[in-house]
Design a protein around this motif. Structure first.
Motif, PDB file in Angstrom:
ATOM      1  N   PHE A 123       0.830  -1.210   0.000  1.00 46.88           N
ATOM      2  CA  PHE A 123       0.000   0.000   0.000  1.00 46.88           C
ATOM      3  C   PHE A 123       0.861   1.255   0.000  1.00 46.88           C
ATOM      4  N   ASP A 124       0.456   2.230  -0.815  1.00 46.78           N
ATOM      5  CA  ASP A 124       1.115   3.528  -0.674  1.00 46.78           C
ATOM      6  C   ASP A 124       0.137   4.598  -0.195  1.00 46.78           C
ATOM      7  N   LYS A 125      -1.124   4.168   0.062  1.00 47.74           N
ATOM      8  CA  LYS A 125      -2.091   5.119   0.638  1.00 47.74           C
ATOM      9  C   LYS A 125      -2.551   4.590   1.989  1.00 47.74           C
ATOM     10  N   CYS A 126      -2.480   5.460   2.975  1.00 49.24           N
ATOM     11  CA  CYS A 126      -2.749   5.049   4.341  1.00 49.24           C
ATOM     12  C   CYS A 126      -4.180   4.525   4.529  1.00 49.24           C
ATOM     13  N   ASP A 127      -5.168   5.254   3.968  1.00 48.63           N
ATOM     14  CA  ASP A 127      -6.556   4.820   4.220  1.00 48.63           C
ATOM     15  C   ASP A 127      -6.843   3.459   3.600  1.00 48.63           C
ATOM     16  N   GLU A 128      -6.215   3.187   2.458  1.00 45.37           N
ATOM     17  CA  GLU A 128      -6.416   1.862   1.837  1.00 45.37           C
ATOM     18  C   GLU A 128      -5.797   0.765   2.695  1.00 45.37           C
ATOM     19  N   ALA A 129      -4.620   1.051   3.249  1.00 46.03           N
ATOM     20  CA  ALA A 129      -3.951   0.064   4.104  1.00 46.03           C
ATOM     21  C   ALA A 129      -4.791  -0.196   5.352  1.00 46.03           C
ATOM     22  N   VAL A 130      -5.342   0.878   5.919  1.00 42.49           N
ATOM     23  CA  VAL A 130      -6.160   0.730   7.129  1.00 42.49           C
ATOM     24  C   VAL A 130      -7.409  -0.101   6.815  1.00 42.49           C
ATOM     25  N   GLY A 179       8.945   4.288   5.586  1.00 37.83           N
ATOM     26  CA  GLY A 179       7.573   3.892   5.887  1.00 37.83           C
ATOM     27  C   GLY A 179       6.540   4.503   4.964  1.00 37.83           C
ATOM     28  N   SER A 180       6.956   5.120   3.868  1.00 37.26           N
ATOM     29  CA  SER A 180       5.957   5.761   3.012  1.00 37.26           C
ATOM     30  C   SER A 180       5.149   4.719   2.225  1.00 37.26           C
ATOM     31  N   ARG A 181       5.711   3.538   2.060  1.00 42.53           N
ATOM     32  CA  ARG A 181       4.932   2.404   1.544  1.00 42.53           C
ATOM     33  C   ARG A 181       4.996   1.310   2.591  1.00 42.53           C
ATOM     34  N   VAL A 182       3.918   0.548   2.730  1.00 45.16           N
ATOM     35  CA  VAL A 182       3.970  -0.570   3.676  1.00 45.16           C
ATOM     36  C   VAL A 182       3.585  -1.872   2.967  1.00 45.16           C
ATOM     37  N   VAL A 183       4.120  -2.945   3.511  1.00 47.10           N
ATOM     38  CA  VAL A 183       3.740  -4.284   3.081  1.00 47.10           C
ATOM     39  C   VAL A 183       2.926  -4.877   4.234  1.00 47.10           C
ATOM     40  N   VAL A 184       1.736  -5.360   3.933  1.00 50.26           N
ATOM     41  CA  VAL A 184       0.939  -6.038   4.955  1.00 50.26           C
ATOM     42  C   VAL A 184       0.954  -7.521   4.597  1.00 50.26           C
TER      43      VAL A 184
END
Ligand code: AMP
Ligand code: GLY
Length: 380
Positions: A123-130, A179-184
């Motif tokens: 994810f590179d967008k926080c709301d999508e990751a959440v 941390g601007s992109r995260v891997v879940v």
């Protein structure tokens, strides 16, 4: 040969200690080195990430081989810069060190080439990751994309914890641009094994296996650290498992890197987990592990300098690499409070009584010399 070792931790001390035993190594420099390395090497005050400074020093001192041990200078391209200046350097170039420098790169590489690993989304967008972590079952693993000193991985037991980890990384800037992109990632379960391997881009020669321990305090009760100890070999890592890893993980990774135009030369570290569905890759590192190296290199019988030259000259398949049967264990002693607040400047006594006796070797990390005494300095 005149050798320069980049770095100043326990891993670098172990590499220096092993190279010091080589008949083809005349002199060792370490930058920045540490108080323990001082005995076998000339320490020079150049930061491990100072690429220009390192190239200049290597040129001025006619260094024959530079061993770049830590991840950040490798990812930043120190080997490329040394090579461009006509200096031989052991370690991957930046385009291959990305296997550790970017978790997104390594996960995509594994997916594309069918190398077993945990399922994941990027994810590179926080709301999508959440939104995503809210729909997944827990525990779930949230990882910062870039280098974060081994601390950018959160294993979230609940969706709230996962959301907080995502927000800390993506909005709070907890790990800066890492941390601007995260891997879940799917949470995997099972014992972990570290296999460090020499590779010249064609042949892979795994070293003796190891297991490391990251938490401080006895009984694994403290916080996660850069590593509190390691032992070698791992009992879990049988010959049969090693053969399987060679077929499903080690060779496929080397071939994948070649296919991507990113040949990997140096030491590739495979962080593995033995799950109920077989061995999976948890992470790759583009270097010797710390503290695994301190437990693995004392078991190496073969001359490390000869192996390094074979890697550089792409003739790793020609040499025999031998290991002692004896096991080795590395125990890290840290100042009270580590890895959070700890006092520096304490004298460390009794080191001479330990050294070389009872098969004990002392490797320093985060020590300094003050008025002739060894004192605690900074760790990682
Ligand atoms: P890494 O920086 O990727 O090595 O992760 C640090 C540590 O987090 C690993 O050594 C594991 O103990 C743990 N870890 C990472 N990914 C996972 C996963 N998918 N499932 C369970 N534990 C994990
Ligand atoms: N021991 C883990 C590492 O070197 O990253």
């Amino acid at each position: 040969m005149e050798v320069l070792i980049v770095g100043g931790g326990g891993r670098e001390h172990a590499i220096a200690w092993k190279l010091y035993q080589s008949p083809i190594v005349n002199r060792i420099f370490a930058a920045p080195g540490n108080a323990g390395m001082e005995r076998i090497a000339t320490c020079v005050p150049i930061k491990a990430t100072n690429i220009e400074g390192m190239v200049e020093f290597a040129k001025d001192n006619e260094i024959d081989l530079v061993v770049v041990a830590p991840d950040d200078p490798l990812v930043m391209g120190m080997v490329d810069a040394l090579e461009a200046a006509g200096i031989r350097a052991f370690g991957p170039r930046a385009n291959a060190a990305i296997i550790e420098g970017s978790k997104v790169f390594s996960k995509e590489l594994m997916k594309k080439y069918g190398i077993p690993t945990a399922k994941y989304e990027v994810f590179d967008k926080c709301d999508e990751a959440v939104r995503y972590v809210r729909t997944q079952s827990c525990p779930i693993v949230v990882k910062a994309e870039g280098l974060a000193l081994g601390k950018g991985v959160i294993i979230a037991a609940t969706a709230d914890e996962a959301e907080k980890a995502v927000r800390d990384m993506m909005e709070g800037g907890k790990f800066g641009s890492a941390g601007s992109r995260v891997v879940v990632e799917e949470f995997l379960c099972g014992p972990e094994i570290s296999v460090l391997a020499f590779t010249d881009g064609k042949t892979v020669r795994p070293m003796a296996s190891a297991q490391d321990h990251k938490r401080a305090l006895d009984g694994d009760e403290g916080l996660n650290t850069g590593g509190m100890g390691a032992f070698s070999p791992s009992r879990i890592y049988t010959e049969q498992i090693a053969d399987e890893c060679m077929k499903t993980i080690f060779m496929p990774t080397i071939q994948a890197m070649n296919a991507e135009g990113r040949p990997f030369k140096g030491v590739l570290y495979f962080g593995l987990m033995l799950t109920k569905d077989g061995m999976k890759v948890i992470e790759y590192n583009c270097r010797f592990g710390d503290p695994e190296t301190q437990a693995v290199l004392p078991r190496l019988k073969t001359d490390l300098a000869e192996i390094m030259l074979a890697v550089l000259e792409e003739r790793l398949d020609d040499i025999r690499i031998e290991w002692r049967d004896d096991a080795a264990v590395c125990v890290v002693l840290a100042s009270g409070g580590y890895p959070e607040k700890y006092t520096t400047g304490y004298e460390i006594k009794g080191l001479d009584a330990l050294e070389w006796k009872n098969h004990i070797t002392v490797f320093h990390a985060g020590t300094a010399e003050k008025d002739g005494a060894i004192v605690t300095a900074e760790g990682f």
